[in-house]
Design a protein around this motif. Structure first.
Motif, PDB file in Angstrom:
ATOM      1  N   LEU A 124     -22.621 -15.018 -36.066  1.00  0.00           N
ATOM      2  CA  LEU A 124     -22.078 -13.906 -36.848  1.00  0.00           C
ATOM      3  C   LEU A 124     -21.412 -14.408 -38.123  1.00  0.00           C
ATOM      4  O   LEU A 124     -21.547 -13.808 -39.194  1.00  0.00           O
ATOM      5  N   ILE A 125     -20.680 -15.498 -38.013  1.00  0.00           N
ATOM      6  CA  ILE A 125     -20.045 -16.098 -39.192  1.00  0.00           C
ATOM      7  C   ILE A 125     -21.097 -16.517 -40.202  1.00  0.00           C
ATOM      8  O   ILE A 125     -20.966 -16.313 -41.407  1.00  0.00           O
ATOM      9  N   PHE A 126     -22.186 -17.090 -39.697  1.00  0.00           N
ATOM     10  CA  PHE A 126     -23.269 -17.547 -40.568  1.00  0.00           C
ATOM     11  C   PHE A 126     -23.859 -16.384 -41.362  1.00  0.00           C
ATOM     12  O   PHE A 126     -24.089 -16.468 -42.555  1.00  0.00           O
ATOM     13  N   LEU A 127     -24.080 -15.258 -40.677  1.00  0.00           N
ATOM     14  CA  LEU A 127     -24.704 -14.108 -41.325  1.00  0.00           C
ATOM     15  C   LEU A 127     -23.772 -13.451 -42.334  1.00  0.00           C
ATOM     16  O   LEU A 127     -24.196 -12.964 -43.382  1.00  0.00           O
ATOM     17  N   GLN A 128     -22.468 -13.432 -42.035  1.00  0.00           N
ATOM     18  CA  GLN A 128     -21.514 -12.758 -42.905  1.00  0.00           C
ATOM     19  C   GLN A 128     -21.088 -13.598 -44.092  1.00  0.00           C
ATOM     20  O   GLN A 128     -20.691 -13.074 -45.118  1.00  0.00           O
ATOM     21  N   SER A 129     -21.174 -14.919 -43.976  1.00  0.00           N
ATOM     22  CA  SER A 129     -20.638 -15.786 -45.022  1.00  0.00           C
ATOM     23  C   SER A 129     -21.623 -16.067 -46.145  1.00  0.00           C
ATOM     24  O   SER A 129     -21.227 -16.471 -47.221  1.00  0.00           O
ATOM     25  N   CYS A 130     -22.911 -15.838 -45.915  1.00  0.00           N
ATOM     26  CA  CYS A 130     -23.897 -16.065 -46.979  1.00  0.00           C
ATOM     27  C   CYS A 130     -23.841 -14.927 -47.998  1.00  0.00           C
ATOM     28  O   CYS A 130     -23.661 -13.768 -47.632  1.00  0.00           O
ATOM     29  N   VAL A 131     -24.009 -15.250 -49.272  1.00  0.00           N
ATOM     30  CA  VAL A 131     -24.041 -14.246 -50.331  1.00  0.00           C
ATOM     31  C   VAL A 131     -25.476 -13.773 -50.499  1.00  0.00           C
ATOM     32  O   VAL A 131     -26.358 -14.552 -50.853  1.00  0.00           O
ATOM     33  N   SER A 132     -25.722 -12.490 -50.265  1.00  0.00           N
ATOM     34  CA  SER A 132     -27.086 -11.964 -50.346  1.00  0.00           C
ATOM     35  C   SER A 132     -27.561 -11.887 -51.784  1.00  0.00           C
ATOM     36  O   SER A 132     -26.758 -11.762 -52.719  1.00  0.00           O
ATOM     37  N   ASN A 133     -28.868 -11.951 -51.956  1.00  0.00           N
ATOM     38  CA  ASN A 133     -29.467 -11.897 -53.290  1.00  0.00           C
ATOM     39  C   ASN A 133     -29.140 -10.583 -53.999  1.00  0.00           C
ATOM     40  O   ASN A 133     -28.991 -10.533 -55.217  1.00  0.00           O
ATOM     41  N   LYS A 134     -28.994  -9.510 -53.230  1.00  0.00           N
ATOM     42  CA  LYS A 134     -28.704  -8.191 -53.807  1.00  0.00           C
ATOM     43  C   LYS A 134     -27.375  -8.175 -54.538  1.00  0.00           C
ATOM     44  O   LYS A 134     -27.178  -7.399 -55.485  1.00  0.00           O
ATOM     45  N   ARG A 135     -26.446  -9.027 -54.138  1.00  0.00           N
ATOM     46  CA  ARG A 135     -25.127  -9.047 -54.769  1.00  0.00           C
ATOM     47  C   ARG A 135     -25.091  -9.934 -56.008  1.00  0.00           C
ATOM     48  O   ARG A 135     -24.060 -10.032 -56.669  1.00  0.00           O
ATOM     49  N   LEU A 136     -26.214 -10.573 -56.317  1.00  0.00           N
ATOM     50  CA  LEU A 136     -26.256 -11.508 -57.440  1.00  0.00           C
ATOM     51  C   LEU A 136     -27.095 -11.015 -58.615  1.00  0.00           C
ATOM     52  O   LEU A 136     -26.952 -11.512 -59.732  1.00  0.00           O
ATOM     53  N   VAL A 137     -27.964 -10.041 -58.376  1.00  0.00           N
ATOM     54  CA  VAL A 137     -28.899  -9.586 -59.415  1.00  0.00           C
ATOM     55  C   VAL A 137     -28.266  -8.485 -60.248  1.00  0.00           C
ATOM     56  O   VAL A 137     -27.744  -7.500 -59.716  1.00  0.00           O
ATOM     57  N   TYR A 138     -28.335  -8.643 -61.576  1.00  0.00           N
ATOM     58  CA  TYR A 138     -27.776  -7.645 -62.485  1.00  0.00           C
ATOM     59  C   TYR A 138     -28.714  -6.445 -62.646  1.00  0.00           C
ATOM     60  O   TYR A 138     -29.941  -6.572 -62.561  1.00  0.00           O
ATOM     61  N   LEU A 139     -28.126  -5.265 -62.918  1.00  0.00           N
ATOM     62  CA  LEU A 139     -28.848  -4.067 -63.356  1.00  0.00           C
ATOM     63  C   LEU A 139     -30.016  -3.706 -62.443  1.00  0.00           C
ATOM     64  O   LEU A 139     -31.154  -3.557 -62.882  1.00  0.00           O
ATOM     65  N   GLN A 140     -29.728  -3.536 -61.171  1.00  0.00           N
ATOM     66  CA  GLN A 140     -30.756  -3.142 -60.215  1.00  0.00           C
ATOM     67  C   GLN A 140     -30.973  -1.628 -60.255  1.00  0.00           C
ATOM     68  O   GLN A 140     -30.090  -0.872 -60.655  1.00  0.00           O
ATOM     69  N   GLU A 141     -32.170  -1.225 -59.843  1.00  0.00           N
ATOM     70  CA  GLU A 141     -32.467   0.204 -59.760  1.00  0.00           C
ATOM     71  C   GLU A 141     -31.571   0.845 -58.705  1.00  0.00           C
ATOM     72  O   GLU A 141     -31.323   0.280 -57.647  1.00  0.00           O
ATOM     73  N   SER A 142     -31.111   2.042 -59.009  1.00  0.00           N
ATOM     74  CA  SER A 142     -30.253   2.760 -58.083  1.00  0.00           C
ATOM     75  C   SER A 142     -30.859   4.124 -57.802  1.00  0.00           C
ATOM     76  O   SER A 142     -31.390   4.785 -58.690  1.00  0.00           O
ATOM     77  N   GLU A 143     -30.757   4.547 -56.533  1.00  0.00           N
ATOM     78  CA  GLU A 143     -31.289   5.852 -56.163  1.00  0.00           C
ATOM     79  C   GLU A 143     -30.417   6.974 -56.712  1.00  0.00           C
ATOM     80  O   GLU A 143     -30.886   8.074 -56.987  1.00  0.00           O
ATOM     81  N   GLU A 144     -29.138   6.696 -56.880  1.00  0.00           N
ATOM     82  CA  GLU A 144     -28.220   7.708 -57.389  1.00  0.00           C
ATOM     83  C   GLU A 144     -28.089   7.575 -58.902  1.00  0.00           C
ATOM     84  O   GLU A 144     -28.023   6.480 -59.446  1.00  0.00           O
ATOM     85  N   ILE A 145     -28.037   8.717 -59.569  1.00  0.00           N
ATOM     86  CA  ILE A 145     -27.846   8.738 -61.016  1.00  0.00           C
ATOM     87  C   ILE A 145     -26.459   9.302 -61.293  1.00  0.00           C
ATOM     88  O   ILE A 145     -26.143  10.417 -60.888  1.00  0.00           O
ATOM     89  N   ASN A 146     -25.668   8.528 -61.948  1.00  0.00           N
ATOM     90  CA  ASN A 146     -24.303   8.942 -62.253  1.00  0.00           C
ATOM     91  C   ASN A 146     -24.316   9.887 -63.449  1.00  0.00           C
ATOM     92  O   ASN A 146     -24.475   9.474 -64.582  1.00  0.00           O
ATOM     93  N   LYS A 147     -24.178  11.194 -63.165  1.00  0.00           N
ATOM     94  CA  LYS A 147     -24.241  12.197 -64.230  1.00  0.00           C
ATOM     95  C   LYS A 147     -23.089  12.044 -65.218  1.00  0.00           C
ATOM     96  O   LYS A 147     -23.246  12.307 -66.407  1.00  0.00           O
ATOM     97  N   GLU A 148     -21.952  11.596 -64.726  1.00  0.00           N
ATOM     98  CA  GLU A 148     -20.811  11.405 -65.606  1.00  0.00           C
ATOM     99  C   GLU A 148     -21.110  10.328 -66.641  1.00  0.00           C
ATOM    100  O   GLU A 148     -20.786  10.455 -67.818  1.00  0.00           O
ATOM    101  N   ASN A 149     -21.766   9.253 -66.195  1.00  0.00           N
ATOM    102  CA  ASN A 149     -22.126   8.187 -67.115  1.00  0.00           C
ATOM    103  C   ASN A 149     -23.202   8.632 -68.081  1.00  0.00           C
ATOM    104  O   ASN A 149     -23.187   8.265 -69.257  1.00  0.00           O
TER     105      ASN A 149
END
Length: 267
Positions: free
Chosen positions: A13-38
């Protein structure tokens, strides 16, 4: 078997939680939600910056007869080669906006520039000079600019500190890139921008991994912004940020505990 499971499962469990996933490192990813305020704030990005207290202005005044405007030159160096790129030079040779929102210019005296754009200040200076000092025949030419865009980056970046960029606009990705970028231990999903307003400072949260950032009112930084990159929990845990680092750490811990238990059993 129970003995092995008792140690292996927690460390897995420690091994799985301590690694930094690729998703947290990539800039400007596609998002399903569109922020209308932005999205609604796209037009706000095109609005020119309004001068605030402690901003430094570069003001250059030219005329067909250089002697008429020589008094406005802050130094021989500026008159010969233009404004320097040294922040120290800009501080001494530029026009700093005081706490009352004023700058002091020879002959014209104090001018209140708080809340005005650079273009509005240029027109203000031209008007006052033509009314009180020069004539239309002098071919007056005034330039007003911010003397560099000053900002600070602190926290999880390669080179924290203050930076000055000599361009009209700087986005947050450029600002961070000039600070050496964010290492793997930095939190890209919750970056803080501490921004000065007339009524005080405010903190804004931005997600660099979300493509909606491009439409955010905080995509472009403003003078005197402070950008804070928080560390990920993996750094404080010290278990490693990559799979190999985490495996090495966990394997070492398991080996030590196993050896200790076996030694105790053999006593």
């Amino acid at each position: 078997m129970k003995f092995r499971s008792f140690f292996v499962l927690p460390f897995l469990l420690i091994f799985l939680q301590s690694c930094v996933s690729n998703k947290r490192l990539v800039y400007l990813q596609e998002s399903e939600e569109i922020n209308k305020e932005n999205q609604a704030s796209i037009n706000a990005l095109s609005k020119p910056y309004k001068i605030q207290v402690n901003d430094i202005l570069y003001i250059d005044i030219k005329a067909s007869d250089p002697e008429l405007v020589a008094i406005f030159k802050t130094s021989e160096r500026e008159g010969a080669a233009g404004v320097g790129n040294d922040p120290g030079t800009l501080y001494f040779e530029g026009y700093t906006v005081d706490i009352h929102g004023n700058i002091r210019i020879p002959i014209l005296g104090e001018l209140n520039v708080l809340g005005y754009t650079a273009e509005e200040i240029r027109k203000m200076i031209e008007k006052k000079l033509l009314e009180n000092y020069l004539t239309e025949s002098t071919n007056l030419f005034v330039t007003v600019k911010l003397a560099g865009l000053n900002y600070s980056v602190i926290g999880e970046v390669a080179n924290p500190g203050s930076n000055v960029l000599y361009q009209e606009r700087v986005n947050i990705l450029e600002a961070i890139a000039n600070a050496g970028d964010i290492p793997i231990t930095g939190n890209r999903e919750d970056v803080l921008i501490i921004r000065q307003y007339p009524d005080g400072k405010k903190i804004h949260h931005v997600d660099l991994t979300d493509k909606n950032l491009l439409q955010s009112p905080y995509f472009y930084i403003l003078p005197n912004d402070m950008i804070y990159i928080k560390p990920l929990k993996q750094k404080s845990w010290g278990t490693g940020t990559t799979g190999f680092q985490t495996f090495t750490t966990v394997f070492s811990i398991v080996s030590i505990i196993t050896s200790t238990v076996l030694l105790i059993q053999n006593l």
